[in-house]
Design a protein around this motif. Structure first.
Motif, PDB file in Angstrom:
ATOM      1  N   VAL A  89      35.048  11.340  35.728  1.00  0.00           N
ATOM      2  CA  VAL A  89      33.677  11.004  36.063  1.00  0.00           C
ATOM      3  C   VAL A  89      32.886  10.783  34.792  1.00  0.00           C
ATOM      4  O   VAL A  89      33.293  11.183  33.710  1.00  0.00           O
ATOM      5  CB  VAL A  89      33.014  12.137  36.885  1.00  0.00           C
ATOM      6  CG1 VAL A  89      33.682  12.275  38.222  1.00  0.00           C
ATOM      7  CG2 VAL A  89      33.062  13.454  36.127  1.00  0.00           C
ATOM      8  N   VAL A  90      31.743  10.132  34.935  1.00  0.00           N
ATOM      9  CA  VAL A  90      30.839   9.940  33.812  1.00  0.00           C
ATOM     10  C   VAL A  90      29.846  11.088  33.793  1.00  0.00           C
ATOM     11  O   VAL A  90      29.193  11.373  34.791  1.00  0.00           O
ATOM     12  CB  VAL A  90      30.097   8.599  33.924  1.00  0.00           C
ATOM     13  CG1 VAL A  90      29.138   8.427  32.765  1.00  0.00           C
ATOM     14  CG2 VAL A  90      31.102   7.457  33.952  1.00  0.00           C
ATOM     15  N   VAL A  91      29.758  11.776  32.690  1.00  0.00           N
ATOM     16  CA  VAL A  91      28.900  12.942  32.566  1.00  0.00           C
ATOM     17  C   VAL A  91      27.809  12.644  31.560  1.00  0.00           C
ATOM     18  O   VAL A  91      28.069  12.027  30.523  1.00  0.00           O
ATOM     19  CB  VAL A  91      29.723  14.180  32.117  1.00  0.00           C
ATOM     20  CG1 VAL A  91      28.845  15.397  31.986  1.00  0.00           C
ATOM     21  CG2 VAL A  91      30.849  14.434  33.112  1.00  0.00           C
ATOM     22  N   PRO A  92      26.558  13.018  31.822  1.00  0.00           N
ATOM     23  CA  PRO A  92      25.491  12.746  30.866  1.00  0.00           C
ATOM     24  C   PRO A  92      25.824  13.261  29.476  1.00  0.00           C
ATOM     25  O   PRO A  92      26.320  14.375  29.315  1.00  0.00           O
ATOM     26  CB  PRO A  92      24.297  13.501  31.466  1.00  0.00           C
ATOM     27  CG  PRO A  92      24.593  13.574  32.926  1.00  0.00           C
ATOM     28  CD  PRO A  92      26.086  13.688  33.029  1.00  0.00           C
ATOM     29  N   GLY A  93      25.556  12.434  28.464  1.00  0.00           N
ATOM     30  CA  GLY A  93      25.822  12.836  27.090  1.00  0.00           C
ATOM     31  C   GLY A  93      27.199  12.459  26.606  1.00  0.00           C
ATOM     32  O   GLY A  93      27.505  12.632  25.436  1.00  0.00           O
ATOM     33  N   PHE A  94      28.074  11.937  27.477  1.00  0.00           N
ATOM     34  CA  PHE A  94      29.423  11.586  27.068  1.00  0.00           C
ATOM     35  C   PHE A  94      29.487  10.239  26.358  1.00  0.00           C
ATOM     36  O   PHE A  94      30.391   9.991  25.605  1.00  0.00           O
ATOM     37  CB  PHE A  94      30.343  11.544  28.291  1.00  0.00           C
ATOM     38  CG  PHE A  94      30.945  12.878  28.614  1.00  0.00           C
ATOM     39  CD1 PHE A  94      30.347  14.043  28.225  1.00  0.00           C
ATOM     40  CD2 PHE A  94      32.127  12.952  29.330  1.00  0.00           C
ATOM     41  CE1 PHE A  94      30.888  15.263  28.533  1.00  0.00           C
ATOM     42  CE2 PHE A  94      32.688  14.175  29.639  1.00  0.00           C
ATOM     43  CZ  PHE A  94      32.068  15.327  29.239  1.00  0.00           C
ATOM     44  N   ALA A  95      28.549   9.352  26.637  1.00  0.00           N
ATOM     45  CA  ALA A  95      28.601   8.024  26.035  1.00  0.00           C
ATOM     46  C   ALA A  95      28.305   8.117  24.545  1.00  0.00           C
ATOM     47  O   ALA A  95      27.310   8.702  24.129  1.00  0.00           O
ATOM     48  CB  ALA A  95      27.596   7.099  26.705  1.00  0.00           C
ATOM     49  N   ALA A  96      29.201   7.530  23.749  1.00  0.00           N
ATOM     50  CA  ALA A  96      29.001   7.566  22.290  1.00  0.00           C
ATOM     51  C   ALA A  96      27.859   6.643  21.892  1.00  0.00           C
ATOM     52  O   ALA A  96      27.745   5.528  22.382  1.00  0.00           O
ATOM     53  CB  ALA A  96      30.285   7.142  21.583  1.00  0.00           C
ATOM     54  N   ASP A  97      26.995   7.119  21.012  1.00  0.00           N
ATOM     55  CA  ASP A  97      25.859   6.308  20.588  1.00  0.00           C
ATOM     56  C   ASP A  97      26.122   5.594  19.268  1.00  0.00           C
ATOM     57  O   ASP A  97      25.242   4.969  18.690  1.00  0.00           O
ATOM     58  CB  ASP A  97      24.602   7.172  20.461  1.00  0.00           C
ATOM     59  CG  ASP A  97      24.786   8.326  19.488  1.00  0.00           C
ATOM     60  OD1 ASP A  97      25.883   8.426  18.891  1.00  0.00           O
ATOM     61  OD2 ASP A  97      23.854   9.127  19.330  1.00  0.00           O
ATOM     62  N   GLY A  98      27.350   5.706  18.785  1.00  0.00           N
ATOM     63  CA  GLY A  98      27.707   4.991  17.564  1.00  0.00           C
ATOM     64  C   GLY A  98      27.396   5.742  16.287  1.00  0.00           C
ATOM     65  O   GLY A  98      27.746   5.284  15.208  1.00  0.00           O
ATOM     66  N   THR A  99      26.739   6.876  16.362  1.00  0.00           N
ATOM     67  CA  THR A  99      26.409   7.635  15.161  1.00  0.00           C
ATOM     68  C   THR A  99      27.580   8.530  14.769  1.00  0.00           C
ATOM     69  O   THR A  99      28.440   8.851  15.571  1.00  0.00           O
ATOM     70  CB  THR A  99      25.159   8.498  15.396  1.00  0.00           C
ATOM     71  OG1 THR A  99      25.411   9.407  16.486  1.00  0.00           O
ATOM     72  CG2 THR A  99      23.967   7.624  15.745  1.00  0.00           C
ATOM     73  N   VAL A 100      27.595   8.914  13.510  1.00  0.00           N
ATOM     74  CA  VAL A 100      28.636   9.787  12.976  1.00  0.00           C
ATOM     75  C   VAL A 100      28.087  11.197  12.866  1.00  0.00           C
ATOM     76  O   VAL A 100      26.983  11.404  12.353  1.00  0.00           O
ATOM     77  CB  VAL A 100      29.123   9.292  11.601  1.00  0.00           C
ATOM     78  CG1 VAL A 100      30.217  10.192  11.061  1.00  0.00           C
ATOM     79  CG2 VAL A 100      29.625   7.855  11.716  1.00  0.00           C
ATOM     80  N   ASP A 101      28.859  12.153  13.321  1.00  0.00           N
ATOM     81  CA  ASP A 101      28.417  13.537  13.316  1.00  0.00           C
ATOM     82  C   ASP A 101      28.288  14.060  11.885  1.00  0.00           C
ATOM     83  O   ASP A 101      29.032  13.655  10.986  1.00  0.00           O
ATOM     84  CB  ASP A 101      29.416  14.388  14.107  1.00  0.00           C
ATOM     85  CG  ASP A 101      28.835  15.730  14.480  1.00  0.00           C
ATOM     86  OD1 ASP A 101      28.756  16.597  13.588  1.00  0.00           O
ATOM     87  OD2 ASP A 101      28.465  15.914  15.649  1.00  0.00           O
ATOM     88  N   ASP A 102      27.360  14.984  11.685  1.00  0.00           N
ATOM     89  CA  ASP A 102      27.130  15.552  10.346  1.00  0.00           C
ATOM     90  C   ASP A 102      28.363  16.256   9.815  1.00  0.00           C
ATOM     91  O   ASP A 102      28.631  16.239   8.605  1.00  0.00           O
ATOM     92  CB  ASP A 102      25.952  16.531  10.390  1.00  0.00           C
ATOM     93  CG  ASP A 102      24.615  15.826  10.583  1.00  0.00           C
ATOM     94  OD1 ASP A 102      24.566  14.608  10.333  1.00  0.00           O
ATOM     95  OD2 ASP A 102      23.643  16.488  10.987  1.00  0.00           O
TER      96      ASP A 102
END
Length: 452
Positions: A89-102
């Motif tokens: 299923v699609v869960v809120p917050g799962f879609a990658a926004d293209g940013t790189v984690d710190d």
């Protein structure tokens, strides 16, 4: 005024836009009108309520409306083309926004500047001939192929100090491929892997004798990588072949019920995920039971009976980095070639990818900051009433010799067969000063570093 209805019982979902228009009266008397609508939809857990009212005269009109909408997660249907019906299923917050984690930026930056004199260094000198040597600081990142190896050896040594003198069983808990996407998108779910594996082992030992409630000692290590560096979270576990009971100091347990472990691990993990995601996970749970009957495996490695076998297995399976430097065969400035033995048939595979793609394969395995990749359970996690009656795998008086092997000088000597602090004249060099980045000493001796 307008209203938007969202979601449908179709596979994909739909959005319906409705716009209201004012109505004029056809007679001299005013036209008064209104309507109310309530909508519920299971596909999106929707509840929508709408009300509007208006008054119209011959030349002008008034119109007002109010709409309330509440939506949950959009759920897909169970029937349709295979290209559309997906096992997750699609869960809120799962879609990658293209940013790189710190955490990725921090670890990659450390690795790139590992051994860079600009980040600080230590100055050694020989009292006999006056020869000076400058040694740069290392990054100490677990992601670094060099420092990660030393880190693995240190944690392997720390793990060996916990073990009691008994035979151990090495088990691996794996999950089906259909579930792996959840753990990659939300890494906090990796805690459930630890909990489910640990609960399964405790349950197996409890069934031996409920009054004794034997407690084994075991160490869990999370690996998120497969041999080809793909995302494959699984648990490596080193379990004592025995447990300490409420009354008995120790009871040897040679038989491990692997079918019980597998089914218990599957049931426990899926229940944890259902609790986390709610009702939206029930269809996924049913899909896993139906289509992945063998997706949950508990592999058993050979029994480890002597000290050398245990140390070898800890270093090889429990303490290894994502990829060993010995598996990286070539780098030509653009592409990286590495090899591995395929898990299914042990076939040798050599793979060449671009440097960027290779980095992408590595950085997905960088853990969250402060996330514990190694966890201790049972009698290895805390003190217990019979610990004085059990002998340790490595006695306390011998631990210093094991720890000494992981210090910088000894580690270099064992790996490369030379003493880094032995001067060319045969005398031992001594430490003069540490120079940390940004300090006055560092700036004053920058020319010395460059000349060296």
């Amino acid at each position: 005024p307008g209203a938007v209805g969202y979601g449908s019982d179709a596979i994909g979902g739909a959005m319906v836009f409705s716009t209201l228009e004012p109505r004029l009266a056809v007679e001299k008397s005013p036209l008064v009108y209104g309507a109310a609508t309530v909508r519920m939809a299971t596909a999106s857990n929707e509840l929508t309520a709408h009300i509007h009212a208006g008054v119209g005269w011959e030349r002008w009109a008034l119109l007002t409306s109010l709409t309330y909408s509440s939506y949950g997660d959009l759920q897909q249907g169970t029937h349709g083309p295979d290209d559309y019906v997906m096992p997750y299923v699609v869960v809120p917050g799962f879609a990658a926004d293209g940013t790189v984690d710190d955490r990725v930026i921090e670890n990659v930056d450390k690795m790139i500047h590992c051994g860079d004199f600009k980040r600080g260094y230590a100055l050694y000198a020989c009292d006999n001939c006056g020869h000076m040597m400058v040694t740069p600081f290392r990054c100490r990142s677990r992601f670094c192929t060099s420092c990660g190896n030393l880190y693995s050896r240190k944690r392997s040594t720390a793990m060996s100090f916990k073990l009691i003198r008994t035979s151990h069983r090495h088990c691996v808990f794996t999950i089906p491929e259909e579930l792996r996407v959840f753990f990659r998108k939300d890494r906090s779910l990796l805690n459930y892997l630890f909990k489910a594996a640990a609960d399964s082992v405790f349950f197996m030992f409890k069934k031996i004798n409920k009054s004794e409630n034997f407690t084994p000692g075991f160490i869990c290590v999370l690996h998120t990588f497969g041999r080809s560096l793909q995302w494959n979270p699984h648990i490596h576990m080193l379990i004592s072949e025995g447990g300490s009971g409420n009354f008995s100091p120790w009871r040897v347990v040679k038989h491990f019920h692997y079918e019980l472990l597998r089914k218990s691990f599957r049931l426990t993990l899926l229940n944890y995920l259902e609790t986390h995601f709610g009702k939206s996970f029930k269809k996924i749970k049913s899909y896993i039971y139906k289509n992945c009957p063998n997706g949950f495996y508990v592999y058993a490695k050979p029994t480890l009976t002597n000290n050398q076998d245990v140390l070898k297995y800890i270093g090889r399976y429990l303490g290894r980095p994502v990829i060993a430097t010995s598996r990286i065969d070539n780098y030509d400035g653009e592409n990286v070639t590495f090899h591995y033995n395929r898990h299914e048939d042990n076939e040798f595979v050599s793979e060449t990818v671009s440097a960027i793609e290779f980095i992408k394969k590595l950085i997905i395995h960088i853990p969250e900051k402060h996330f514990k990749m190694i966890r201790y359970y049972g009698i290895y996690a805390k003190h217990h009433r019979h610990e004085g009656k059990l002998s340790l795998f490595i006695p306390k008086e011998k631990r210093r010799s094991y720890t000494r092997q992981n210090v910088w000088r000894t580690s270099i000597s064992l790996s490369f067969h030379f003493d880094p602090l032995l001067c060319k004249c045969g005398h031992e060099m001594t430490l003069l000063q540490f120079y940390l980045k940004g300090t006055p000493f560092f700036e004053n001796y920058k020319n010395l570093v460059n000349s060296s």
